[in-house]
Design a protein around this motif. Sequence first.
Motif, PDB file in Angstrom:
ATOM      1  N   ASP A 162       0.834  -1.210   0.000  1.00  0.00           N
ATOM      2  CA  ASP A 162       0.000   0.000   0.000  1.00  0.00           C
ATOM      3  C   ASP A 162       0.868   1.259   0.000  1.00  0.00           C
ATOM      4  O   ASP A 162       1.825   1.373   0.769  1.00  0.00           O
ATOM      5  N   PRO A 164       1.613   5.369   0.563  1.00  0.00           N
ATOM      6  CA  PRO A 164       1.215   6.341   1.588  1.00  0.00           C
ATOM      7  C   PRO A 164      -0.075   7.067   1.194  1.00  0.00           C
ATOM      8  O   PRO A 164      -0.407   7.172   0.006  1.00  0.00           O
ATOM      9  N   VAL A 165      -0.783   7.532   2.191  1.00  0.00           N
ATOM     10  CA  VAL A 165      -2.048   8.247   1.947  1.00  0.00           C
ATOM     11  C   VAL A 165      -1.935   9.679   2.481  1.00  0.00           C
ATOM     12  O   VAL A 165      -1.156   9.956   3.393  1.00  0.00           O
ATOM     13  N   ILE A 166      -2.708  10.572   1.864  1.00  0.00           N
ATOM     14  CA  ILE A 166      -2.770  11.966   2.311  1.00  0.00           C
ATOM     15  C   ILE A 166      -3.885  12.090   3.342  1.00  0.00           C
ATOM     16  O   ILE A 166      -5.063  11.872   3.031  1.00  0.00           O
ATOM     17  N   ILE A 167      -3.512  12.392   4.564  1.00  0.00           N
ATOM     18  CA  ILE A 167      -4.525  12.530   5.613  1.00  0.00           C
ATOM     19  C   ILE A 167      -5.267  13.863   5.470  1.00  0.00           C
ATOM     20  O   ILE A 167      -6.495  13.912   5.486  1.00  0.00           O
ATOM     21  N   ILE A 180       0.872  13.262   5.849  1.00  0.00           N
ATOM     22  CA  ILE A 180       0.835  11.968   5.164  1.00  0.00           C
ATOM     23  C   ILE A 180       1.078  10.838   6.159  1.00  0.00           C
ATOM     24  O   ILE A 180       1.629  11.037   7.254  1.00  0.00           O
ATOM     25  N   SER A 181       0.657   9.630   5.762  1.00  0.00           N
ATOM     26  CA  SER A 181       0.840   8.450   6.614  1.00  0.00           C
ATOM     27  C   SER A 181       0.964   7.209   5.739  1.00  0.00           C
ATOM     28  O   SER A 181       0.384   7.146   4.641  1.00  0.00           O
ATOM     29  N   ASP A 182       1.683   6.230   6.238  1.00  0.00           N
ATOM     30  CA  ASP A 182       1.798   4.939   5.534  1.00  0.00           C
ATOM     31  C   ASP A 182       0.999   3.851   6.234  1.00  0.00           C
ATOM     32  O   ASP A 182       1.154   2.660   5.930  1.00  0.00           O
ATOM     33  N   GLY A 183       0.140   4.234   7.173  1.00  0.00           N
ATOM     34  CA  GLY A 183      -0.730   3.267   7.844  1.00  0.00           C
ATOM     35  C   GLY A 183       0.054   2.195   8.558  1.00  0.00           C
ATOM     36  O   GLY A 183       0.949   2.465   9.355  1.00  0.00           O
ATOM     37  N   ASP A 231       7.013   5.147  -0.024  1.00  0.00           N
ATOM     38  CA  ASP A 231       7.299   4.560   1.279  1.00  0.00           C
ATOM     39  C   ASP A 231       8.601   3.772   1.180  1.00  0.00           C
ATOM     40  O   ASP A 231       9.243   3.729   0.114  1.00  0.00           O
ATOM     41  N   ARG A 237       2.845   7.382  -3.946  1.00  0.00           N
ATOM     42  CA  ARG A 237       1.613   8.077  -4.335  1.00  0.00           C
ATOM     43  C   ARG A 237       1.979   9.400  -5.002  1.00  0.00           C
ATOM     44  O   ARG A 237       2.881  10.100  -4.548  1.00  0.00           O
TER      45      ARG A 237
END
Length: 244
Positions: A162, A164-167, A180-183, A231, A237
């Motif tokens: 997965d 990284p996502v933009i919080i 941002i976070s990589d969960g 990541d 991303r």
Amino acid sequence: MKHIQGHTSKDTQLPKDQADLLLDHILDDLHLERDTAPRRKKNYRRIVVRRYVIKRAAVLTCTALLIFALAPGTVVPASVSHVSAAPASDSSSVQICFQVNTLIPVKDVTAEINEHSLSVSDNGYQQYEVTVEENGYLLLDVYSATGMHTSHGMEITGIDTDAPVIIEHSRQDDLIIIQISDGDGVGVDYDSITAYTEVSGQPVSPVWCNEAEGTIAFAVPEETILIRIPDKNGNYRMLSLSPS
């Protein structure tokens, strides 16, 4: 006239054992052998028969034991046990170790995931290891020396795939703050974040990064820029940031 007197005696016969002993001494002195051919032939015949029977019996016994030992392996498929999965330090791959249980020697072991062949390493007697770098259904094929083929499969889900996502993102004065976070992944690779203008491809550097808070800041762009956020496992991303 004188009379001469003599003594006569009857012929005496030696016992058989003494006669045989005397004959042996005489033959030894004359360097001759006693003619015992009939007895030798009988003894040789008995020795040959005994050796032949014992040899054939030993061969038949070994054959029977071998068949008894290997027969179950020709009908009972091989099984896989002691399966263990150890993720790499960066979660980019998983080391799968397993053991093949079979009475018949193993000829070959192959592995594939998502229809991609994988290399299988020998890790001891009937113990093997395979490195998996993607999630999916891992299929193991075991081929015995007798040609028997068995398959075993397992689901692999422990690899980080997965991005990284933009919080959230917000504007503070002349800066765009992006969180941002990589969960549950291996973490954002902040040192590898890159940005460039969409039209000319000119590189754009971030104003600052705060890895502890998971934020990065860019100056408000005068034209659209593209930001690549990876990541530590190679997933990334793309983010588009426009002036408005």
